[in-house]
Design an enzyme around this catalytic site. Sequence first.
Site, mmCIF file in Angstrom:
data_model
loop_
_atom_site.group_PDB
_atom_site.id
_atom_site.type_symbol
_atom_site.label_atom_id
_atom_site.label_comp_id
_atom_site.label_asym_id
_atom_site.label_seq_id
_atom_site.Cartn_x
_atom_site.Cartn_y
_atom_site.Cartn_z
ATOM 1 N N HIS A 1 0.877 -1.179 0.000
ATOM 2 C CA HIS A 1 0.000 0.000 0.000
ATOM 3 C C HIS A 1 0.910 1.224 0.000
ATOM 4 C CE1 HIS A 1 1.091 0.077 4.207
ATOM 5 N NE2 HIS A 1 0.593 -1.138 4.371
ATOM 6 N N HIS B 1 4.069 1.247 2.234
ATOM 7 C CA HIS B 1 5.263 0.545 1.733
ATOM 8 C C HIS B 1 5.964 1.387 0.659
ATOM 9 C CE1 HIS B 1 2.786 -3.109 2.898
ATOM 10 N NE2 HIS B 1 3.924 -3.356 3.514
ATOM 11 N N VAL C 1 1.523 6.392 7.127
ATOM 12 C CA VAL C 1 0.716 6.902 6.008
ATOM 13 C C VAL C 1 -0.734 6.516 6.283
ATOM 14 C CG1 VAL C 1 0.336 6.817 3.509
ATOM 15 C CG2 VAL C 1 2.665 6.698 4.426
#
Length: 280
Positions: free
Chosen positions: A34, A37, A176
């Site tokens: 996602h 990463h 994130v």
Amino acid sequence: MKLLQSKKAVRQQVLKWRKASETIGLVPTMGYFHQGHLSLMDECRRHAHRVMVSIFVNPTQFSPNEDLESYPRDIERDLELAREHGVDAVFLPDDNEMYDPDHCTWVIVDNLTKGLCGRSRPGHFRGVATVVAKLFNLIQPDAAVFGQKDFQQLQVIRRMVADLDFAVKIIGCPIVREADGLAMSSRNAYLSKEERRSAVCLFQALCLASRLVKEDGATSCAQVKAALKERIESFPFTRIDYIFTGDPENLMPLEEVKRPLLVALAVFVGSTRLIDNIII
Ligand code: PAF
């Protein structure tokens, strides 16, 4: 982008880069990429000439009752995304390549692994530290990048690197988040539509903690935790595993609010265990 499936191929690749005086950055992952990463890969590029990403769902960090078998996987998509993000090589070993059948050597990082996720997931950090140490020995990276969502993992790896004299710089990257604040995680894929709505409870609780400390001048960690508990439990499908308030360096719990303060949560939403944290 090179696809390396054996340790021998990794060693050969690393040797080639070293001969050309190129530095190497590593992003260890379990795949199912996602944005979190991808941000690690982008950060890694800023610290080294070459970026290697490992994709390995490490069996030794899962307990028998956990989700090893169902852990989401999509290798083709992962390889495409890694390529798009300028990754130079992906190390994709299978279990037999990574672990000898007689494997019996473990890296145990004491103290830091006693609380938080270490308490609810016995053996988890032994598996993480061991596989990361193996990757460091194999690849000998100059830098390695990890997400701060797994804050305890990041501190455990920093400790291991210091204690065992690994010559690698550890870089932690910010969490994130989705638009509503949910921290990105491969395990979010397990959530039903209704559970996904409740999953925002972790971020909302962390925002509440921040307000209580920064704006309301809260001094008691027990009071902060009680407020977070109430907020989380107001969402359906939730079951709290832990609410931790403590020192971000040694991960010791605190009774009185002291800054910087680590607030870390693990909450089951349905049967999916989610974690998140903030440093206030
Ligand atoms: O954070 C992860 O994805 C894993 O724990 C890691 C660091 C790749 C070790 O298996």
